[in-house]
Design an enzyme around this catalytic site. Structure first.
Site, PDB file in Angstrom:
ATOM      1  N   GLU A 125       3.064   7.083  -5.254  1.00 44.97           N
ATOM      2  CA  GLU A 125       1.446   6.476  -5.256  1.00 44.97           C
ATOM      3  C   GLU A 125       0.336   7.964  -6.576  1.00 44.97           C
ATOM      4  O   GLU A 125      -0.433   7.472  -6.046  1.00 44.97           O
ATOM      5  CB  GLU A 125       0.936   5.808  -4.399  1.00 44.97           C
ATOM      6  CG  GLU A 125       1.379   4.916  -4.045  1.00 44.97           C
ATOM      7  CD  GLU A 125       1.117   4.103  -4.438  1.00 44.97           C
ATOM      8  OE1 GLU A 125       1.542   3.557  -6.126  1.00 44.97           O
ATOM      9  OE2 GLU A 125       2.032   2.791  -4.491  1.00 44.97           O
ATOM     10  N   ASP A 143      -2.654   5.766   4.778  1.00 42.97           N
ATOM     11  CA  ASP A 143      -2.413   4.587   3.694  1.00 42.97           C
ATOM     12  C   ASP A 143      -3.900   3.847   3.376  1.00 42.97           C
ATOM     13  O   ASP A 143      -4.655   3.670   5.052  1.00 42.97           O
ATOM     14  CB  ASP A 143      -0.975   4.197   3.481  1.00 42.97           C
ATOM     15  CG  ASP A 143      -1.194   2.983   2.283  1.00 42.97           C
ATOM     16  OD1 ASP A 143      -2.003   3.112   0.825  1.00 42.97           O
ATOM     17  OD2 ASP A 143       0.098   3.124   1.979  1.00 42.97           O
TER      18      ASP A 143
HETATM   19  N1  ARG Z   1      -3.351  -4.928  -0.794  1.00 42.61           N
HETATM   20  C1  ARG Z   1      -3.059  -4.522  -2.560  1.00 42.61           C
HETATM   21  C2  ARG Z   1      -1.774  -5.687  -2.827  1.00 42.61           C
HETATM   22  O1  ARG Z   1      -1.404  -5.588  -2.338  1.00 42.61           O
HETATM   23  C3  ARG Z   1      -2.874  -3.454  -2.627  1.00 42.61           C
HETATM   24  C4  ARG Z   1      -2.075  -2.972  -2.584  1.00 42.61           C
HETATM   25  C5  ARG Z   1      -1.841  -1.304  -2.488  1.00 42.61           C
HETATM   26  N2  ARG Z   1      -0.720  -0.098  -2.367  1.00 42.61           N
HETATM   27  C6  ARG Z   1      -0.278   0.813  -2.533  1.00 42.61           C
HETATM   28  N3  ARG Z   1       1.204   1.281  -1.923  1.00 42.61           N
HETATM   29  N4  ARG Z   1      -1.095   1.544  -2.894  1.00 42.61           N
HETATM   30  O2  ARG Z   1      -1.984  -5.920  -3.775  1.00 42.61           O
HETATM   31 MN    MN Z   2       0.849   2.311   0.155  1.00 40.82          MN
HETATM   32 MN    MN Z   3      -2.365   2.673  -0.395  1.00 34.98          MN
END
Ligand code: ARG
Ligand code: MN
Ligand code: MN
Ligand code: MN
Length: 310
Positions: A279, A123
């Site tokens: 995603e 990720d």
């Molecule tokens: N750290 C950010 C949040 O907590 C972005 C998280 C993005 N996560 C993802 N699964 N794309 O909002």
């Molecule tokens: Mn993620």
């Molecule tokens: Mn991510």
């Protein structure tokens, strides 16, 4: 060898529309047939319907910072049961997302079936915010904190089913690809001594050594890798030039080959017991970018499930 496809058209862990169509696109693109040609028996009896949960979304008010807590809790609880049952029947659950909050369900399901499983999380983000530290309130940024039972995660409605004694220990988790970590997340990673390989480490050591070190950490010494592994792959780990159609793209990501290398190397261990591909949001950007992202998603899955170059 049997793969059970768990199609999860769900987007309630974040606020951009369309990520719920990711699994539908991956299946339409032929992922089931592709896995069959790799020798898998593939079970897919339609995408999971979350209509009965999404129907109540309008009344799902914030709890503290958390957006759509009842929706995400109910969905992940169902996904956990589904993945658990497939895994206990010796099938490899392949969960297609949908947003990454789903992994609270998938990893819980895996750990109920394989209590000693390690979690490899690919990720751009650590997704380890707690209900207290999250700045966005989006629960796709929080699943790992619930899996680890971190301080602040014993909250309604999740505490009705997420176990008080966590199923996952910090030393059983390793990250690869990180490059966008919130301040609160950085503190948590330090405090719990969680092993994380950022893009800096990928540049420094190369992807081959990074994967080797990651496996050494969670899966025992080389030559006797024996712990079951759950791979949770967020497509935004890849560089946006490779996988553009995703909700929270971050530049400076994994190349096409680095992403595939991770999947190939994990397949080679023979330890993979569950896989998530999350995603993919085909409704963002133009059709060209969407098709590119779907194709890369299918190709990562094939690599993790035995496709080789030679
Ligand atoms: N750290 C950010 C949040 O907590 C972005 C998280 C993005 N996560 C993802 N699964 N794309 O909002
Ligand atoms: Mn993620
Ligand atoms: Mn991510
Ligand atoms: Mn950020």
């Amino acid at each position: 060898k049997t793969a059970a496809i768990v199609g999860c058209p769900f987007s309630g862990g974040q606020r951009r529309k369309g990520v719920d169509t990711g699994p539908i696109s991956l299946v339409s693109a032929g992922i089931c047939e592709q896995l069959e040609s790799l020798g898998w028996k593939v079970e897919f009896d339609g995408h999971h319907s979350f209509d009965h949960i999404n129907d109540k979304i309008a009344t799902d008010t914030d709890i503290g910072n958390m957006k759509l807590p009842r929706t995400v809790s109910a969905v992940t609880q169902e996904v956990a049961a589904t993945v658990e049952s497939h895994a206990k029947q010796g099938k490899l659950p392949l969960t297609l997302g949908g947003d990454h909050s789903l992994a609270l369900g998938t990893v819980t399901g895996t750990l109920r079936a394989h209590p000693d499983a390690a979690l490899i999380w690919i990720d751009a983000h650590a997704d380890i915010n707690t209900p207290d530290t999250t700045e966005s309130g989006n629960l796709h940024g929080c699943p790992v904190s619930f899996l680890l039972g971190l301080e602040g995660t014993d909250v309604e409605p999740f505490n009705s089913w997420v176990p008080k004694k966590p199923l996952l220990r910090p030393e059983s988790l390793v990250y690869i690809g990180l490059r966008d970590i919130d301040a609160g997340e950085r503190r948590i990673l330090k405090q719990h001594n969680i092993k994380a390989y950022s893009m800096h480490h990928v540049d420094k050591y190369g992807i081959g050594r990074v994967v080797e070190m990651a496996l050494d950490h969670v899966n025992g010494a080389p030559g006797k890798r024996d712990r079951p592994v759950h791979l949770s792959f967020d497509v935004d780990a890849l560089d946006p030039s490779v996988a553009p159609s995703t909700g929270t793209p971050v530049r400076g990501g994994l190349t096409f080959r680095e992403g595939h290398y991770i999947c190939e190397a994990l397949y080679e261990t023979g330890c993979l017991v569950a896989l998530d591909l999350m995603e993919v949001n085909p409704s963002l950007l133009e059709d060209r970018e969407a098709q590119q992202t779907i194709a890369v998603g299918c190709s990562l899955i094939r690599s993790a499930m035995g496709e080789t170059l030679l």
